[in-house]
Design an enzyme around this catalytic site. Structure first.
Site, PDB file in Angstrom:
ATOM      1  N   GLU A   7     -11.561 -37.952  29.680  1.00 16.31           N
ATOM      2  CA  GLU A   7     -11.521 -36.610  30.237  1.00 16.31           C
ATOM      3  C   GLU A   7     -12.416 -35.639  29.468  1.00 16.31           C
ATOM      4  O   GLU A   7     -12.690 -35.832  28.286  1.00 16.31           O
ATOM      5  CB  GLU A   7     -10.096 -36.085  30.207  1.00 16.31           C
ATOM      6  CG  GLU A   7      -9.599 -35.966  28.786  1.00 16.31           C
ATOM      7  CD  GLU A   7      -8.129 -35.576  28.700  1.00 16.31           C
ATOM      8  OE1 GLU A   7      -7.375 -35.897  29.617  1.00 16.31           O
ATOM      9  OE2 GLU A   7      -7.773 -34.950  27.698  1.00 16.31           O
ATOM     10  N   CYS A  11     -15.492 -29.348  26.410  1.00 14.34           N
ATOM     11  CA  CYS A  11     -14.778 -30.126  25.398  1.00 14.34           C
ATOM     12  C   CYS A  11     -14.914 -31.588  25.827  1.00 14.34           C
ATOM     13  O   CYS A  11     -14.504 -31.948  26.932  1.00 14.34           O
ATOM     14  CB  CYS A  11     -13.330 -29.659  25.410  1.00 14.34           C
ATOM     15  SG  CYS A  11     -12.234 -30.650  24.424  1.00 14.34           S
ATOM     16  N   CYS A  21      -7.322 -43.248  21.252  1.00 13.72           N
ATOM     17  CA  CYS A  21      -7.553 -42.835  19.868  1.00 13.72           C
ATOM     18  C   CYS A  21      -6.693 -43.688  18.955  1.00 13.72           C
ATOM     19  O   CYS A  21      -5.580 -44.093  19.321  1.00 13.72           O
ATOM     20  CB  CYS A  21      -7.177 -41.368  19.697  1.00 13.72           C
ATOM     21  SG  CYS A  21      -7.621 -40.701  18.071  1.00 13.72           S
ATOM     22  N   CYS A  40      -1.741 -39.138  16.017  1.00 14.80           N
ATOM     23  CA  CYS A  40      -1.116 -37.876  15.596  1.00 14.80           C
ATOM     24  C   CYS A  40       0.082 -37.623  16.514  1.00 14.80           C
ATOM     25  O   CYS A  40      -0.021 -37.805  17.735  1.00 14.80           O
ATOM     26  CB  CYS A  40      -2.107 -36.721  15.695  1.00 14.80           C
ATOM     27  SG  CYS A  40      -3.567 -36.950  14.669  1.00 14.80           S
ATOM     28  N   CYS A  79      -0.222 -35.269  19.653  1.00 13.33           N
ATOM     29  CA  CYS A  79      -1.340 -35.450  20.580  1.00 13.33           C
ATOM     30  C   CYS A  79      -1.034 -36.551  21.603  1.00 13.33           C
ATOM     31  O   CYS A  79      -0.699 -37.679  21.232  1.00 13.33           O
ATOM     32  CB  CYS A  79      -2.599 -35.812  19.786  1.00 13.33           C
ATOM     33  SG  CYS A  79      -4.023 -36.124  20.821  1.00 13.33           S
ATOM     34  N   CYS A 102      -4.996 -32.039  25.080  1.00 11.80           N
ATOM     35  CA  CYS A 102      -5.495 -33.337  24.679  1.00 11.80           C
ATOM     36  C   CYS A 102      -4.805 -34.528  25.372  1.00 11.80           C
ATOM     37  O   CYS A 102      -3.625 -34.777  25.152  1.00 11.80           O
ATOM     38  CB  CYS A 102      -5.296 -33.427  23.179  1.00 11.80           C
ATOM     39  SG  CYS A 102      -6.350 -34.570  22.377  1.00 11.80           S
TER      40      CYS A 102
HETATM   41  N1  SAH Z   1      -9.629 -36.316  16.601  1.00 11.84           N
HETATM   42  C1  SAH Z   1     -10.224 -35.040  16.497  1.00 11.84           C
HETATM   43  C2  SAH Z   1     -10.601 -34.430  17.831  1.00 11.84           C
HETATM   44  C3  SAH Z   1      -9.598 -34.545  18.942  1.00 11.84           C
HETATM   45  S1  SAH Z   1      -8.155 -33.539  18.795  1.00 11.84           S
HETATM   46  C4  SAH Z   1      -9.337 -34.100  15.692  1.00 11.84           C
HETATM   47  O1  SAH Z   1      -8.252 -34.521  15.297  1.00 11.84           O
HETATM   48  O2  SAH Z   1      -9.748 -32.993  15.395  1.00 11.84           O
HETATM   49  C5  SAH Z   1      -8.815 -31.932  18.773  1.00 11.84           C
HETATM   50  C6  SAH Z   1      -7.800 -30.850  18.709  1.00 11.84           C
HETATM   51  O3  SAH Z   1      -6.946 -30.962  19.853  1.00 11.84           O
HETATM   52  C7  SAH Z   1      -6.837 -30.876  17.533  1.00 11.84           C
HETATM   53  O4  SAH Z   1      -7.262 -30.106  16.466  1.00 11.84           O
HETATM   54  C8  SAH Z   1      -5.630 -30.206  18.086  1.00 11.84           C
HETATM   55  O5  SAH Z   1      -5.672 -28.865  17.713  1.00 11.84           O
HETATM   56  C9  SAH Z   1      -5.808 -30.236  19.571  1.00 11.84           C
HETATM   57  N2  SAH Z   1      -4.620 -30.796  20.187  1.00 11.84           N
HETATM   58  C10 SAH Z   1      -4.168 -32.070  20.189  1.00 11.84           C
HETATM   59  N3  SAH Z   1      -3.007 -32.157  20.858  1.00 11.84           N
HETATM   60  C11 SAH Z   1      -2.711 -30.920  21.277  1.00 11.84           C
HETATM   61  C12 SAH Z   1      -1.634 -30.355  21.989  1.00 11.84           C
HETATM   62  N4  SAH Z   1      -0.629 -31.106  22.447  1.00 11.84           N
HETATM   63  N5  SAH Z   1      -1.648 -29.012  22.195  1.00 11.84           N
HETATM   64  C13 SAH Z   1      -2.670 -28.241  21.772  1.00 11.84           C
HETATM   65  N6  SAH Z   1      -3.723 -28.717  21.102  1.00 11.84           N
HETATM   66  C14 SAH Z   1      -3.739 -30.033  20.845  1.00 11.84           C
END
Ligand code: SAH
Length: 345
Positions: free
Chosen positions: A89, A103, A110, A114, A117, A332
């Site tokens: 996406e 974006c 991934c 995390c 996420c 994300c």
């Molecule tokens: N792996 C990289 C890039 C992908 S995530 C990283 O970790 O930076 C990029 C950003 O997406 C993260 O910093 C986080 O702020 C955001 N993100 C992930 N899950 C999210 C969620 N459920 N709500 C809001 N932002 C989210």
């Protein structure tokens, strides 16, 4: 098949079709400056060369399978299908004040897992190639062309961890900033990472002016480890060193997701102050987009504002990110994950 980013092969095609270099420039301009269709770009070539180019080059590495336009804030979520039938996406953002941005994803799924996420829940499938990464930008450019827009800002904040796909991500950054291709200024490209010190140092050396965004989310090692398994491998002391190096050459953004009762208290503020002391960074506080699958909740907006005010008082350049595209699940990994669930039933 070769892609339009295989510059050596394109040169071979040019030579074997006895074309002047300026004809290649016209062809590239049609694709990248004017965001024309493949057919229109082929039409700029000498007639004798068209069939050779058409049958030996792929233009689009991805198929746009869905487009969801937000009805509230001008975000568009794009779902692309790869040639091996995976879904990734991208989100096009049209902020009222500011540049049209995208974006983009760097991997299918991934491997970082995390807990906040949704992409993490999908697991890791594979790296995207440079052509697949760049195709998200060029297809979005063709999409927004009819609105008189062009993509002027690219952030690697979609699916995947860019610094675990370094070769392809670095190659795509080169094309994004190259004048004959996407021609973006360094400061309009942001690579966001979960925090891998060696890779961050390599990035800083290779692209001193490209913006690095670091997903900190907590400056307390124990809290960070609970949120982000990768934090166990890469402790905050090491990450601080890498941030110092990165901020000495370019702009560094700290991303901080605000999670109620997890990272938004006094102790968290103190830890943040200590961790970022003397590192010139911009802090971006991010509202959490909830999804089922964990029991994390967003910090209420008043508390988010207070947290931001406190950081500003401490002297940190701080902004609150406003969430775009919430009605089209632009957080994300959300939409792709939803689709995978549906197709599995
Ligand atoms: N792996 C990289 C890039 C992908 S995530 C990283 O970790 O930076 C990029 C950003 O997406 C993260 O910093 C986080 O702020 C955001 N993100 C992930 N899950 C999210 C969620 N459920 N709500 C809001 N932002 C989210």
């Amino acid at each position: 098949m070769s892609t339009i980013y295989d510059t050596d092969y394109i040169e071979e095609l040019r030579v074997r079709n006895a074309m002047q270099p300026h004809r290649m420039k016209l062809f590239r301009n049609a694709l990248f400056k004017n965001s024309n269709s493949w057919g229109e770009a082929l039409a700029t070539l000498p007639e004798t060369a068209r069939a050779d180019f058409e049958s030996n080059l792929t233009f689009e590495s991805l198929e746009m399978s869905e487009r969801h336009d937000s009805e509230i804030d001008g975000a568009s979520k794009l779902i692309f299908k790869t040639h091996d039938h995976h879904l990734i996406e991208s989100v096009v953002l049209r902020p009222k004040s500011g540049r049209t941005s995208i974006c983009i994803s760097s991997q299918v799924g991934c491997a970082c897992y995390c807990s906040f996420c949704a992409t993490g829940m999908m697991g890791f499938t594979r790296n995207l190639t440079a052509a697949e990464i760049l195709d998200q930008v060029s297809q979005a450019n063709r999409m927004v062309k009819s609105e008189g827009r062009s993509i002027r800002n690219v952030v690697f904040m979609g699916m995947g961890e860019p610094l675990l796909n370094m070769d392809n991500v670095f190659q795509s950054v080169e094309f994004l900033r190259a004048a004959p291709f996407f021609n973006l200024s360094n400061s309009r490209i942001t690579v966001s990472t979960v925090g891998i010190p060696q890779a961050m140092d390599h990035f800083t050396k290779t692209f001193p002016d490209v913006q690095l965004a670091f997903s900190l989310h907590s400056a307390r090692q124990d809290v960070r480890e609970k949120l982000m398994p990768q934090a166990r491998k890469y402790p905050l002391e090491l990450l601080r060193e890498s941030l110092l190096k990165a901020s000495a050459s370019g702009r560094v953004m700290i991303e901080y997701l605000m999670l109620a009762g997890v990272n938004d208290g006094e102790e968290d503020l103190d830890a943040l102050e200590r961790f970022l002391k003397d590192i010139p960074v911009h802090i971006n506080l991010i509202p959490y987009n909830e999804f089922s699958g964990n029991n994390l909740h967003e910090t209420p907006v008043e508390e988010r504002n207070k947290f931001a005010d406190r950081l500003k008082l401490l002297g940190f350049d701080t902004t609150l990110r406003y969430s775009l595209g919430s009605d089209v699940a632009a957080a994300c990994g959300q939409l792709v994950q939803h689709k995978i669930k549906v197709s599995a039933i």
